[in-house]
Each structure stands twice: as C-alpha cells, then as structure tokens.
Design an enzyme around this catalytic site. Structure first.
Site, PDB file in Angstrom:
ATOM      1  N   ASN A  60      33.970  34.367  42.861  1.00  0.00           N
ATOM      2  CA  ASN A  60      33.849  35.277  41.719  1.00  0.00           C
ATOM      3  C   ASN A  60      34.734  34.728  40.609  1.00  0.00           C
ATOM      4  O   ASN A  60      35.951  34.864  40.658  1.00  0.00           O
ATOM      5  CB  ASN A  60      34.301  36.682  42.145  1.00  0.00           C
ATOM      6  CG  ASN A  60      34.350  37.649  40.979  1.00  0.00           C
ATOM      7  OD1 ASN A  60      33.834  37.366  39.902  1.00  0.00           O
ATOM      8  ND2 ASN A  60      34.978  38.798  41.197  1.00  0.00           N
TER       9      ASN A  60
ATOM     10  N   LYS B 134      34.969  35.693  37.654  1.00  0.00           N
ATOM     11  CA  LYS B 134      35.402  36.747  36.722  1.00  0.00           C
ATOM     12  C   LYS B 134      35.210  36.266  35.275  1.00  0.00           C
ATOM     13  O   LYS B 134      34.274  35.527  34.999  1.00  0.00           O
ATOM     14  CB  LYS B 134      36.854  37.159  37.003  1.00  0.00           C
ATOM     15  CG  LYS B 134      37.096  37.477  38.471  1.00  0.00           C
ATOM     16  CD  LYS B 134      38.389  38.199  38.682  1.00  0.00           C
ATOM     17  CE  LYS B 134      38.690  38.297  40.169  1.00  0.00           C
ATOM     18  NZ  LYS B 134      39.713  39.269  40.471  1.00  0.00           N
TER      19      LYS B 134
ATOM     20  N   HIS C 150      32.427  45.937  42.059  1.00  0.00           N
ATOM     21  CA  HIS C 150      33.757  45.315  42.157  1.00  0.00           C
ATOM     22  C   HIS C 150      34.795  46.313  41.640  1.00  0.00           C
ATOM     23  O   HIS C 150      34.528  47.065  40.705  1.00  0.00           O
ATOM     24  CB  HIS C 150      33.782  44.021  41.334  1.00  0.00           C
ATOM     25  CG  HIS C 150      35.012  43.202  41.575  1.00  0.00           C
ATOM     26  ND1 HIS C 150      36.236  43.530  41.023  1.00  0.00           N
ATOM     27  CD2 HIS C 150      35.211  42.102  42.333  1.00  0.00           C
ATOM     28  CE1 HIS C 150      37.133  42.640  41.428  1.00  0.00           C
ATOM     29  NE2 HIS C 150      36.550  41.768  42.225  1.00  0.00           N
TER      30      HIS C 150
ATOM     31  N   GLU D  80      37.209  45.988  39.792  1.00  0.00           N
ATOM     32  CA  GLU D  80      37.501  45.869  38.353  1.00  0.00           C
ATOM     33  C   GLU D  80      36.426  46.572  37.524  1.00  0.00           C
ATOM     34  O   GLU D  80      36.712  47.083  36.440  1.00  0.00           O
ATOM     35  CB  GLU D  80      37.658  44.384  37.974  1.00  0.00           C
ATOM     36  CG  GLU D  80      38.981  43.839  38.526  1.00  0.00           C
ATOM     37  CD  GLU D  80      38.997  42.363  38.841  1.00  0.00           C
ATOM     38  OE1 GLU D  80      38.098  41.626  38.393  1.00  0.00           O
ATOM     39  OE2 GLU D  80      39.921  41.935  39.566  1.00  0.00           O
TER      40      GLU D  80
ATOM     41  N   GLU E 121      37.245  44.721  49.897  1.00  0.00           N
ATOM     42  CA  GLU E 121      38.290  44.191  49.039  1.00  0.00           C
ATOM     43  C   GLU E 121      39.341  45.273  48.772  1.00  0.00           C
ATOM     44  O   GLU E 121      39.144  46.118  47.892  1.00  0.00           O
ATOM     45  CB  GLU E 121      37.700  43.745  47.700  1.00  0.00           C
ATOM     46  CG  GLU E 121      36.662  42.655  47.810  1.00  0.00           C
ATOM     47  CD  GLU E 121      36.600  41.824  46.540  1.00  0.00           C
ATOM     48  OE1 GLU E 121      36.782  40.612  46.638  1.00  0.00           O
ATOM     49  OE2 GLU E 121      36.407  42.390  45.453  1.00  0.00           O
TER      50      GLU E 121
ATOM     51  N   GLY F  56      44.090  39.579  43.560  1.00  0.00           N
ATOM     52  CA  GLY F  56      44.887  38.875  42.559  1.00  0.00           C
ATOM     53  C   GLY F  56      46.384  39.057  42.696  1.00  0.00           C
ATOM     54  O   GLY F  56      47.141  38.720  41.789  1.00  0.00           O
TER      55      GLY F  56
ATOM     56  N   SER G 145      42.950  37.969  47.564  1.00  0.00           N
ATOM     57  CA  SER G 145      43.952  36.908  47.757  1.00  0.00           C
ATOM     58  C   SER G 145      43.631  35.982  48.929  1.00  0.00           C
ATOM     59  O   SER G 145      44.541  35.547  49.643  1.00  0.00           O
ATOM     60  CB  SER G 145      45.353  37.515  47.908  1.00  0.00           C
ATOM     61  OG  SER G 145      45.715  38.191  46.712  1.00  0.00           O
TER      62      SER G 145
HETATM   63  C1  PEP Z   1      38.005  39.274  43.659  1.00  0.00           C
HETATM   64  O1  PEP Z   1      38.176  39.478  42.472  1.00  0.00           O
HETATM   65  O2  PEP Z   1      36.921  39.576  44.177  1.00  0.00           O
HETATM   66  C2  PEP Z   1      39.091  38.690  44.425  1.00  0.00           C
HETATM   67  C3  PEP Z   1      39.055  38.748  45.715  1.00  0.00           C
HETATM   68  O3  PEP Z   1      40.123  38.122  43.692  1.00  0.00           O
HETATM   69  P1  PEP Z   1      41.350  37.260  44.290  1.00  0.00           P
HETATM   70  O4  PEP Z   1      40.767  36.305  45.309  1.00  0.00           O
HETATM   71  O5  PEP Z   1      41.907  36.550  43.098  1.00  0.00           O
HETATM   72  O6  PEP Z   1      42.271  38.222  44.923  1.00  0.00           O
END
Ligand code: PEP
Length: 255
Positions: free
Chosen positions: A11, A13, A100, A102, A170, A176, A216
């Site tokens: 992803n 983003k 997601h 976000e 998630e 992040g 992460s």
């Molecule tokens: C994500 O945004 O789906 C995600 C898992 O981000 P990160 O790997 O940076 O934590």
C-alpha cells in the site's frame, strides 16, 4: 490441508511521483523475474490513483498484480474527485483496498460504506481487501475481538466468497508506528476472524479466504508473522516503498 496462496500487498498510500513510482515497480519486476516465486506467492502493488496507469505499463507482462487504495460505492455519476471500481478495473487493477483505517478516520467511513464499496468492487470483478482493526484504546479495554467482529459483520458484503474477498487485519495502533502485537495476539485475532467468516460464509468458503496481517510489517518481523497458521500474507505500508524491504518480506513467506 489449505491451499490459500499467500498475498503480499504493498500500500503505497499518498507516496510516489511518476519517476520514482515507475522505478520502484521496475525493480520489483526485475526481482520477481529472478525469484520465480509466482507459483507459491502473489505480489500486489497499490499505488495512488495518479500512478496506476503508469505502474500498469511497467508491470505489464510481469506476475505482479495491480490494485487501487479505495473506490467509490457507486458505478459512476456526480461524485467529484472520486474513482469507481470499474475505472480501476479498466486500468488493469485486480484488487482494491477498502476500509483502510486511514479512510475510516480521515473520511469518516462507516462499516456500511465499506461494505458498499466492497460490493461495488466485486460487481466490477475486482477483489476487495477489506481492512479491519482496533484502536489502541479499544485494545487496552479488551475490546479487540468485539470490534473486529463488528467490523467484519458490517463490512463484508453479501455474495462474498473466497474468490472475491480478502480480509486485512490491521491494528490501527500498529500502522506506521513500528509497533506490532505479539505473535500469539495476531494468531488469536486471525483465528477469530476466520470464525466470524465461517458464521457469514460457511466453513468451506471461510477456510479459503485469505486473511492478511498489516501494521509495521518489516523484513525483521515478517517471517514470524507470516508463519502463523491463519496469516495468509501481509498488507505492507512503509516497507513497500523500498524495493529491497518489500522483496525481503515476500521472500519471508513460507513456501
Ligand atoms: C498500512 O497502511 O496498511 C500499513 C500496514 O502501514 P505500515 O506497514 O507502514 O504500518
């Protein structure tokens, strides 16, 4: 014996311009070409809308799939700034991320809207990756399973099955941040998600749905997470922007 083919999804983003996005995609195609992982693993990149057409050109002929990061719930119409699932399919996308955290936070997306987006994706022959996960305060209050169960019940559209649904767990507080749940915690939530799916889709379909972990995921923790029985791949944010890291995560997938 399950035959769920692991999916490692990047992803991107709101990152990447034409030059660096194309360079990243190209270096992944070069690795994929050498690695010969295609039979045992599916690799997916989800660039921002502005890059999808260009990245599609770079990925053409490779085994790497293309996806969007969001879609509108309607097929077309007066929705300024939005993009439909059919438009994504038209550009060669096979997947789209919906719900997601976000999007849920920045745009106030509800479970019902996420379900409508997932249904729109399925109608356009895209496979939605439906994201669920608890906030830190929900986890601290011991509400993780309840929250995830409610999100699954509300965000998975009727008519879903293993062929047109991927779930991504998630934890919001892990995205992040460099923090992850412990592997027993991830194992527990993934197991419970499969139970929730069994209640909705029946045991046979639920057994075949891929459930990704996201939050992460890095080269250093991927092998441990991906080895868990109900973890069928990863949804990778930050580490998907570095070809070496994304590829190292893909290589950590058990054969
Ligand atoms: C994500 O945004 O789906 C995600 C898992 O981000 P990160 O790997 O940076 O934590």
């Amino acid at each position: 014996m399950t035959t769920r083919k692991p999916l490692i999804a990047g992803n991107w983003k709101m990152n990447g311009l034409l030059g660096d996005g194309a360079a990243l995609a190209k270096s992944l195609t070069e690795r994929m070409g050498k690695g010969g992982e295609t039979a045992s693993l599916e690799l997916l990149v989800c660039p921002p809308f502005t890059l999808i057409a260009r990245i599609g050109e770079v990925l053409a002929g490779s085994a790497i799939s293309l996806g969007g990061q969001d879609c509108h719930s309607k097929e077309k119409g007066a929705h300024t700034g939005d993009v439909s699932a059919r438009m994504l399919a038209d550009l060669g996308c096979r997947y789209v991320i919906v719900g997601h955290s976000e999007r849920r936070t920045d745009h106030g997306e509800s479970d019902a809207l996420v379900a409508a987006k997932a249904a729109a994706a399925q109608a356009a022959k895209l496979c939605p990756i439906v994201c669920v996960g608890e906030t830190e305060s929900e986890r601290d209050k011991g509400r993780t399973i309840e929250v995830v169960g409610r999100q699954i019940a509300g965000s998975v559209p009727g008519g879903s099955g293993a062929g047109n649904l991927v779930i991504a767990y998630e934890p919001v507080w892990a995205i992040g941040t460099g923090r992850t749940p412990t592997t027993p915690e991830v194992a527990e939530v993934h197991g419970r998600i499969r139970e929730f799916l069994t209640g909705i889709l029946g045991a046979e379909e639920a057994q075949m749905v891929r459930i990704l972990y996201g939050g992460s995921m890095k080269p250093g923790n991927a092998a441990e997470l991906l080895a868990l029985a109900d973890v069928d791949g990863g949804l990778v944010g930050g580490a998907s922007l570095v070809a070496d890291d994304f590829w190292a995560i893909a290589r950590a997938t058990p054969k």
